[in-house]
Design a protein around this motif. Sequence first.
Motif, short mmCIF file in Angstrom:
data_model
loop_
_atom_site.label_atom_id
_atom_site.label_comp_id
_atom_site.label_asym_id
_atom_site.label_seq_id
_atom_site.Cartn_x
_atom_site.Cartn_y
_atom_site.Cartn_z
N LEU A 117 -34.25 -4.19 -43.93
CA LEU A 117 -33.96 -5.47 -44.55
C LEU A 117 -35.09 -5.81 -45.52
N TRP A 118 -34.78 -6.66 -46.49
CA TRP A 118 -35.79 -7.02 -47.49
C TRP A 118 -37.09 -7.47 -46.83
N GLN A 119 -36.97 -8.33 -45.81
CA GLN A 119 -38.16 -8.90 -45.18
C GLN A 119 -38.96 -7.87 -44.39
N ASN A 120 -38.36 -6.70 -44.13
CA ASN A 120 -39.06 -5.66 -43.37
C ASN A 120 -39.63 -4.56 -44.26
N ILE A 121 -39.62 -4.76 -45.56
CA ILE A 121 -40.14 -3.75 -46.47
C ILE A 121 -41.64 -3.98 -46.69
N HIS A 122 -42.44 -3.02 -46.25
CA HIS A 122 -43.89 -3.09 -46.44
C HIS A 122 -44.44 -1.83 -47.09
N HIS A 123 -43.58 -0.83 -47.28
CA HIS A 123 -44.08 0.44 -47.80
C HIS A 123 -42.94 1.18 -48.49
N TRP A 124 -43.30 1.94 -49.52
CA TRP A 124 -42.33 2.75 -50.27
C TRP A 124 -42.82 4.19 -50.30
N VAL A 125 -41.89 5.15 -50.27
CA VAL A 125 -42.26 6.56 -50.37
C VAL A 125 -41.37 7.24 -51.42
N ASP A 126 -41.85 8.35 -51.91
CA ASP A 126 -41.04 9.20 -52.78
C ASP A 126 -40.25 10.13 -51.87
N PHE A 127 -38.97 9.82 -51.68
CA PHE A 127 -38.13 10.55 -50.74
C PHE A 127 -36.88 11.04 -51.45
#
Length: 316
Positions: free
Chosen positions: A202-212
Amino acid sequence: MKAVVNNILFYLLYAIWYTLSLLPMWFHHFMADVLYVLVACVMHYRRAVIRKNLANAFPEKSERERRTIEHDFYHFFCDYIAETVKFATMSHDEMRRRMTFEGTEQINECMARGQSVAVMLGHYGNWEWAVSIRLWLTHPAAAIGHIYHPLENPAMNRLFLTVRNRMGSESVPMSETLRWILKAKREGKPSGLGYISDQVPLWQNIHHWVDFLNQDTPVFTGVERIARSQGQAVFYCDVRRVKRGYYQCLIRPITLNPAQMPEFAITDAYFSMLQHTICREPAYWLWSHNRWKRTREEFNRRFEVVNGRVVERVKA
């Protein structure tokens, strides 16, 4: 009255599922071939999503190569459905033959010294059968579970819980994860919990992004946070499809000491391992899932991080 209706619906659905599952595996795979014609050739089930995902994940592949993966995925997906039906009455011995695990001695060693573990996997291979890992773990008192999202329909939710819990692993609602771990800890039991961690947060649970898979991807970091706080060893399930109706899972350690890992290193390692698994044999991942529906651009436009919490931006 509603409870009575749900009970009747549960027993009716379970009776149908149970009866169908008694049929031999060859028949289930035959029905999967029939289902393939309906799902892939008639309904074109989520074809636009599948093609978009494959095109973005594998831009270096030709259109023909991606179409081959697409058709192989449809075949596998129908097998997955048929094998899940069969799962309802499979004996422990048959399950151990069809879903083998290697490297579980590492988990057993952790539990023998009282250390709890987290096991991470993706929607790859027959993830429903992965709950049978309990049959390969030797600690007699360990609390073994797997995270799930409760279904809205009570009858369907009860139905899937009944089938999934047959192999001795307990279904734990996502919202109850930490409470379940702490309960086992208070009782003096090491715990082992399985997480399918490739969903869309969910939007509120996004704390990190990866190249996947060649794409900027928002990911869950909850497993890492829990592992750090509880000192859990973290493992990855590297699944292979040996042949139709048979799978092999190699348990690979991510870390035995999560506190020594840099922030997000566990999450990054998991997605790197999962990507390697997928690229090895792409057809067996859940390409019909709209994995990349949330973009960083939209996130930055709608939200901001304040004191480590994701909050919606105030509209001017």
